[in-house]
Design a protein around this motif. Structure first.
Motif, PDB file in Angstrom:
ATOM      1  N   MET A  18       0.832  -1.210   0.000  1.00 51.53           N
ATOM      2  CA  MET A  18       0.000   0.000   0.000  1.00 51.53           C
ATOM      3  C   MET A  18       0.864   1.257   0.000  1.00 51.53           C
ATOM      4  SD  MET A  18      -3.078   1.027   2.536  1.00 51.53           S
ATOM      5  CE  MET A  18      -3.398   2.731   2.887  1.00 51.53           C
ATOM      6  N   ALA A  19       1.920   1.252   0.768  1.00 51.99           N
ATOM      7  CA  ALA A  19       2.807   2.414   0.844  1.00 51.99           C
ATOM      8  C   ALA A  19       3.395   2.753  -0.514  1.00 51.99           C
ATOM      9  CB  ALA A  19       3.913   2.156   1.859  1.00 51.99           C
ATOM     10  N   GLY A  20       3.594   1.745  -1.357  1.00 51.27           N
ATOM     11  CA  GLY A  20       4.166   1.982  -2.680  1.00 51.27           C
ATOM     12  C   GLY A  20       3.260   2.786  -3.601  1.00 51.27           C
ATOM     13  N   MET A  21       1.966   2.865  -3.279  1.00 58.71           N
ATOM     14  CA  MET A  21       1.030   3.639  -4.098  1.00 58.71           C
ATOM     15  C   MET A  21       0.635   4.964  -3.445  1.00 58.71           C
ATOM     16  SD  MET A  21      -0.506   4.031  -6.919  1.00 58.71           S
ATOM     17  CE  MET A  21      -0.438   2.541  -7.885  1.00 58.71           C
ATOM     18  N   LEU A  22       1.031   5.152  -2.194  1.00 61.98           N
ATOM     19  CA  LEU A  22       0.688   6.405  -1.518  1.00 61.98           C
ATOM     20  C   LEU A  22       1.589   7.541  -1.990  1.00 61.98           C
ATOM     21  CD1 LEU A  22       0.172   5.154   2.137  1.00 61.98           C
ATOM     22  CD2 LEU A  22      -1.597   5.798   0.483  1.00 61.98           C
ATOM     23  N   PRO A  23       1.012   8.750  -2.094  1.00 68.86           N
ATOM     24  CA  PRO A  23       1.871   9.892  -2.431  1.00 68.86           C
ATOM     25  C   PRO A  23       2.927  10.076  -1.348  1.00 68.86           C
ATOM     26  CG  PRO A  23      -0.464  10.499  -2.475  1.00 68.86           C
ATOM     27  CD  PRO A  23      -0.372   9.120  -1.887  1.00 68.86           C
ATOM     28  N   ARG A  24       4.105  10.463  -1.770  1.00 68.36           N
ATOM     29  CA  ARG A  24       5.186  10.672  -0.807  1.00 68.36           C
ATOM     30  C   ARG A  24       4.966  11.977  -0.067  1.00 68.36           C
ATOM     31  NH1 ARG A  24      11.119   8.965  -2.712  1.00 68.36           N
ATOM     32  NH2 ARG A  24      11.470   8.386  -0.557  1.00 68.36           N
ATOM     33  N   ALA A  25       5.164  11.936   1.221  1.00 72.38           N
ATOM     34  CA  ALA A  25       5.069  13.164   2.011  1.00 72.38           C
ATOM     35  C   ALA A  25       6.307  14.000   1.728  1.00 72.38           C
ATOM     36  CB  ALA A  25       4.993  12.816   3.492  1.00 72.38           C
ATOM     37  N   ARG A  26       6.104  15.278   1.637  1.00 73.39           N
ATOM     38  CA  ARG A  26       7.258  16.180   1.445  1.00 73.39           C
ATOM     39  C   ARG A  26       7.858  16.450   2.804  1.00 73.39           C
ATOM     40  NH1 ARG A  26       6.729  18.260  -3.862  1.00 73.39           N
ATOM     41  NH2 ARG A  26       4.610  18.111  -4.569  1.00 73.39           N
ATOM     42  N   GLY A  27       9.148  16.424   2.883  1.00 73.60           N
ATOM     43  CA  GLY A  27       9.751  16.626   4.176  1.00 73.60           C
ATOM     44  C   GLY A  27      11.039  17.291   4.024  1.00 73.60           C
TER      45      GLY A  27
END
Length: 184
Positions: free
Chosen positions: A175-184
């Motif tokens: 699931m994490a592979g399809m989530l947008p990446r958080a900007r940090g």
């Protein structure tokens, strides 16, 4: 190989996934409201027109999504998944593409064509009729679209549940592979 790149989808794949998902879910929910609360919330068919405008864009986005997927394969599934589960994931995704992203919009297009009701893609251009108007096919077209819509609801619901299982139960990166990446 367990690099971040091998477990995540491309930015374009993520964007197409989430845009298509938002349009599909929104259109599906608007369709339910438009039909089941027709007299109260859709007496002038405004919701139906909106739903058609949204849903018709899926036909274009699905072509883009399939083309992207064919040229940019999905990341590999975790090695912890059995071959049977990996086969199930493949079958589930194929069903989502074929039934939810192709058959549902096409069945709606067919129903609108049979009923001689125009479809305006985002209110900008009229989608040509798929077939000539035919009142004799109206009930069949309605039944096909309705049953396809409920089957799609089940498929999408199952997709969401399986994604949540991967995240919370299996604690893998599916699931994490399809989530947008958080900007940090």
């Amino acid at each position: 190989m367990s690099t971040a790149h091998s477990t995540t989808y491309t930015g374009t794949a993520k964007c197409l996934h989430w845009v298509v998902a938002a349009i599909w879910i929104g259109s599906w929910l608007i369709g339910i409201v438009a039909v089941h609360w027709r007299d109260e919330l859709n007496p002038d068919h405004g919701l139906t027109i909106l739903r058609k405008a949204l849903a018709s864009t899926l036909l274009i986005l699905v072509v883009a999504r399939i083309a992207w997927r064919l040229t940019h394969p999905a990341p590999p599934l975790p090695g912890s998944m059995s071959p049977l589960m990996q086969r199930g994931a493949l079958v589930g995704h194929v069903l989502l593409y074929v039934v939810a992203l192709v058959a549902l919009p096409v069945s709606g297009w067919f129903w609108s064509s049979v009923a001689d009701k125009p479809i305006m893609m985002l209110g900008l251009l009229q989608v040509p009729a798929l077939v000539s108007p035919n009142p004799d096919l109206y009930d069949l077209a309605k039944l096909m679209h309705t049953w396809t819509a409920w089957a799609c609801g089940a498929l999408v619901g199952g997709h969401v549940l399986v994604a949540l299982k991967h995240h919370f139960v299996d604690k893998d990166e599916v699931m994490a592979g399809m989530l947008p990446r958080a900007r940090g």
